[in-house]
Design a protein around this motif. Sequence first.
Motif, PDB file in Angstrom:
ATOM      1  N   SER A 363      43.050  17.599   5.846  1.00  0.00           N
ATOM      2  CA  SER A 363      43.115  18.849   5.204  1.00  0.00           C
ATOM      3  C   SER A 363      42.891  19.995   5.745  1.00  0.00           C
ATOM      4  CB  SER A 363      42.190  18.487   3.783  1.00  0.00           C
ATOM      5  OG  SER A 363      41.092  18.227   4.157  1.00  0.00           O
ATOM      6  N   SER A 364      43.135  21.106   5.432  1.00  0.00           N
ATOM      7  CA  SER A 364      42.636  22.408   6.015  1.00  0.00           C
ATOM      8  C   SER A 364      42.971  23.516   4.946  1.00  0.00           C
ATOM      9  CB  SER A 364      43.226  22.576   7.481  1.00  0.00           C
ATOM     10  OG  SER A 364      42.852  23.893   7.870  1.00  0.00           O
ATOM     11  N   THR A 365      41.875  24.352   5.081  1.00  0.00           N
ATOM     12  CA  THR A 365      42.333  25.619   4.212  1.00  0.00           C
ATOM     13  C   THR A 365      43.335  26.579   4.750  1.00  0.00           C
ATOM     14  OG1 THR A 365      40.320  26.545   5.273  1.00  0.00           O
ATOM     15  CG2 THR A 365      39.750  25.505   3.125  1.00  0.00           C
ATOM     16  N   ALA A 366      43.427  26.344   6.153  1.00  0.00           N
ATOM     17  CA  ALA A 366      44.497  27.235   6.691  1.00  0.00           C
ATOM     18  C   ALA A 366      45.856  26.644   6.923  1.00  0.00           C
ATOM     19  CB  ALA A 366      43.909  27.383   8.460  1.00  0.00           C
ATOM     20  N   GLY A 367      45.866  25.192   6.133  1.00  0.00           N
ATOM     21  CA  GLY A 367      47.144  24.336   6.040  1.00  0.00           C
ATOM     22  C   GLY A 367      47.254  23.572   7.348  1.00  0.00           C
ATOM     23  N   VAL A 368      47.901  22.367   7.078  1.00  0.00           N
ATOM     24  CA  VAL A 368      47.909  21.399   8.245  1.00  0.00           C
ATOM     25  C   VAL A 368      49.308  21.526   8.578  1.00  0.00           C
ATOM     26  CG1 VAL A 368      48.206  19.086   8.474  1.00  0.00           C
ATOM     27  CG2 VAL A 368      46.274  19.786   6.920  1.00  0.00           C
TER      28      VAL A 368
END
Length: 608
Positions: A363-368
Amino acid sequence: MSIDAKRRPLTLLAVLALLAVAAFISPGFSSATFTSTTQGTATVRAAADWTPPTVAVTSPGTAVQGTVTIEAQASDSGLGVKDVTIEYAPAGSGTWTALCTDATAPYSCAWTTTALADGRYDLRARATDRAGYETTSDSVRTAVANKLLVVMNDPGETLRGTVQLSAGVFNTGTLSHTVRLQYRLAGASTWSTACSSLTSPYTCSWNSAAVASGDYEFRAQLTAGSTTTTSEVVTDVTVDNVAPTVTMTDPGTPLSGTRTFAATAADAHSGVATVELQYALSGTSTWKSLCTIEAEPWSCRVATSTLANGTYSFRAVATDEAGNTTTSTAVANRAVDNTVSSVSLDDPGAMLRRTATLTAVASSTAGVTSVRIQYAPTGGSTWSDVCTDTTSPYACTWDTTKVASAVYDLRAVLLDGSGRTTISALETVPVDNSPLAGADVQTANGSGSTAGLVGANDTITFTYTAQVNPASIMAGWNGSATNVQVRIRDGNLPTLLRGSKGDTLDVLNGSSAVGLGSVNLKADHVRFLRTVSLNATMTASTATVNGLERTVVTLRLGTFASGKASDLTTNSTAAAMVWTPSNAATDLFGNRSSTSNVTESGALDRDF
């Protein structure tokens, strides 16, 4: 590690492999039958009792005289307790003598102490359940005091600061006496006095900080007039007034997801008991616990999401077995930021074979952008890609037949929308695609047996290159101890025609050979044209070699099943045996063993 709900289903073969591995690493063997079909269903019937019993022995008190009753308590949650054996040994000797075996609760023995030398003794109990599991209790210590006796009470394994020392005195009657307590550094010849002129209750305070830290011995002396009686020496007492050393390992920055926090710690005397890892928000002096570890490695996995985003300091507090503590220098200014990417690799299983499915959670707040799953020989730094997946669930199919059988590290590498990479923690797993074959064959001369002469308690050991399904060696066998016959035939027999130095060994179940194959002993153990069979016990165990598990089959010889001692001859020639395995043996996946000859490794010997 928990397995994500989106993880793809394991194949039937993987399920069966995990069950088989669990059976081999369980504490002992239990009767079980395994049945499977290849049409999408599997049936497993396990033994009714995989759990060993519990047992404890009751202390009879500080000292005993004459005949006393020793009691034990035992229970078993499965098939029930079969019997309990109560044993005694001179204190610390480890040489145990059975008092009795009792098959009926309450379990107890009458202990007649009058035939024993006065002194300290240990007592314990061994319980066996009806599945064959055995448990040995912790020991309790008492003193046999049928005559005048002085006993130095054990002050404990580890001492620091001021401690209480004491002695026990028995059967003095009206005799006027005093007691002196002494100590010395282990191995020294001179005793020092800790306290003297003691009367009942024979206790005193001793400042252990006044002596150098190390291993010490203690004793008590009773003086009555001109007669001095000395107790047994209490050994292996560690005095430790020196604090341990500890260093907090830098966890890195920024921190996110589940991370490993670690420290290094050492103690020269009593050893490190615990290491507590702590954290404090920068600008505060309030330290809180991350985790407390009781064994090396001094590390723990912590979900950093349990900490608020911010800047932290981390430190470690080590405590040794004596209670001395040391606090490390803090590692400061480490950011916890769970708004950045996190990635973890799911547990791939106990062992991989053929085609394996590897899954990761990211997961990533910048998008995977993508997740790459990689492998490397364990401890290595050269990583190879298994695959790259751009959509969740992130998964790869790994054809493990393309790599050598060995232990590998696996990891997942996340690339987020801002171009940053995050690397998961490692998962270490063995890969084993090696074909089943014989690895080695060995014999050993039993206790009290004549070298070169086949006899009771001699052993024959067959080692395979991988794990074997015991039922393929003998129908219905699960690896637990079972009765068979070991047949040894003269090499001159018409069915062999190997000559006098070609005597041959194989293993029978009744009139049928089991699936171990045969061994050319390359020596003369049986007289001309004769055949001898000995009763034997056959067991299977698992050994780990280079991270991969192998099956070892051991046969221990017993009495004659056919033939007699005069049919045997003593071999005087050192030689290397040759084992021809049977292709009846299969691995856990049904693959048959190679029948290629296996020559005994190691120095030449006379066998048996």
